[in-house]
Write a protein that holds these residues in place. Sequence first.
Motif, PDB file in Angstrom:
ATOM      1  N   ASN A  54       0.826  -1.211   0.000  1.00  0.00           N
ATOM      2  CA  ASN A  54       0.000   0.000   0.000  1.00  0.00           C
ATOM      3  C   ASN A  54       0.858   1.257   0.000  1.00  0.00           C
ATOM      4  O   ASN A  54       0.559   2.228  -0.694  1.00  0.00           O
ATOM      5  N   GLU A  57       2.439   1.649  -3.427  1.00  0.00           N
ATOM      6  CA  GLU A  57       1.426   2.125  -4.367  1.00  0.00           C
ATOM      7  C   GLU A  57       1.118   3.606  -4.131  1.00  0.00           C
ATOM      8  O   GLU A  57       0.919   4.361  -5.080  1.00  0.00           O
ATOM      9  N   HIS A  61       1.527   5.644  -7.559  1.00  0.00           N
ATOM     10  CA  HIS A  61       0.309   5.669  -8.377  1.00  0.00           C
ATOM     11  C   HIS A  61      -0.544   6.897  -8.060  1.00  0.00           C
ATOM     12  O   HIS A  61      -0.983   7.077  -6.929  1.00  0.00           O
ATOM     13  N   THR A  63      -3.840   9.254  -8.111  1.00  0.00           N
ATOM     14  CA  THR A  63      -5.298   9.128  -8.128  1.00  0.00           C
ATOM     15  C   THR A  63      -5.877  10.531  -8.056  1.00  0.00           C
ATOM     16  O   THR A  63      -5.146  11.518  -7.956  1.00  0.00           O
ATOM     17  N   ASP A  74       2.677   5.725 -13.512  1.00  0.00           N
ATOM     18  CA  ASP A  74       1.747   5.754 -14.642  1.00  0.00           C
ATOM     19  C   ASP A  74       2.307   6.475 -15.863  1.00  0.00           C
ATOM     20  O   ASP A  74       1.927   6.177 -16.983  1.00  0.00           O
ATOM     21  N   LYS A  82      -2.373   3.162 -18.268  1.00  0.00           N
ATOM     22  CA  LYS A  82      -3.541   2.287 -18.138  1.00  0.00           C
ATOM     23  C   LYS A  82      -3.149   0.853 -17.789  1.00  0.00           C
ATOM     24  O   LYS A  82      -3.795  -0.108 -18.190  1.00  0.00           O
ATOM     25  N   SER A  85      -4.685  -2.624 -12.600  1.00  0.00           N
ATOM     26  CA  SER A  85      -4.368  -2.520 -11.170  1.00  0.00           C
ATOM     27  C   SER A  85      -3.935  -3.863 -10.588  1.00  0.00           C
ATOM     28  O   SER A  85      -3.056  -3.902  -9.726  1.00  0.00           O
ATOM     29  N   TYR A  86      -4.522  -4.963 -11.052  1.00  0.00           N
ATOM     30  CA  TYR A  86      -4.136  -6.262 -10.492  1.00  0.00           C
ATOM     31  C   TYR A  86      -2.704  -6.607 -10.877  1.00  0.00           C
ATOM     32  O   TYR A  86      -1.961  -7.188 -10.080  1.00  0.00           O
ATOM     33  N   ARG A  88      -0.370  -4.262 -11.530  1.00  0.00           N
ATOM     34  CA  ARG A  88       0.449  -3.297 -10.792  1.00  0.00           C
ATOM     35  C   ARG A  88       0.673  -3.771  -9.359  1.00  0.00           C
ATOM     36  O   ARG A  88       1.794  -3.747  -8.852  1.00  0.00           O
ATOM     37  N   ARG A  89      -0.367  -4.248  -8.715  1.00  0.00           N
ATOM     38  CA  ARG A  89      -0.244  -4.720  -7.338  1.00  0.00           C
ATOM     39  C   ARG A  89       0.596  -5.992  -7.257  1.00  0.00           C
ATOM     40  O   ARG A  89       1.390  -6.163  -6.328  1.00  0.00           O
ATOM     41  N   CYS A  92       4.128  -4.867  -7.601  1.00  0.00           N
ATOM     42  CA  CYS A  92       4.564  -4.266  -6.322  1.00  0.00           C
ATOM     43  C   CYS A  92       4.946  -5.351  -5.336  1.00  0.00           C
ATOM     44  O   CYS A  92       6.021  -5.282  -4.707  1.00  0.00           O
TER      45      CYS A  92
END
Length: 115
Positions: A54, A57, A61, A63, A74, A82, A85-86, A88-89, A92
């Motif tokens: 977290n 991120e 990232h 937002t 990004d 684009k 997210s899955y 990217r996580r 990470c």
Amino acid sequence: MKTGVMYSQKISRCSQIFRATVDAYRAAVEYFISVCMKEWDRLSALPSPTYRMNALETMTHMTARRPFVPYDFDHADRRFYKFPSYLRRAACMEAIGKVSSWKSSLANWEKTNSG
């Protein structure tokens, strides 16, 4: 009612269709590893891998609530625009695991070779 059996099968003839996705994922892991190496003191102080993910991120990232981040994942590379997210996580978490493993192995090696 029909039932079926599902099992894993290796994709042999068309594995090249995944090459671009795998390359982008590996590049994302490399990017996150570089951020983890720079910010490891901050990340390692957190109690669990989830908190570390977290925090990583949060640092990378953007937002709507977080328009400015120190490491802009990004827009770092056109491939990451684009980025799902899955993925990217997952990248990470993989980067955190690799850096954590490397740091602990290095500490163990230094401890055994210091005397």
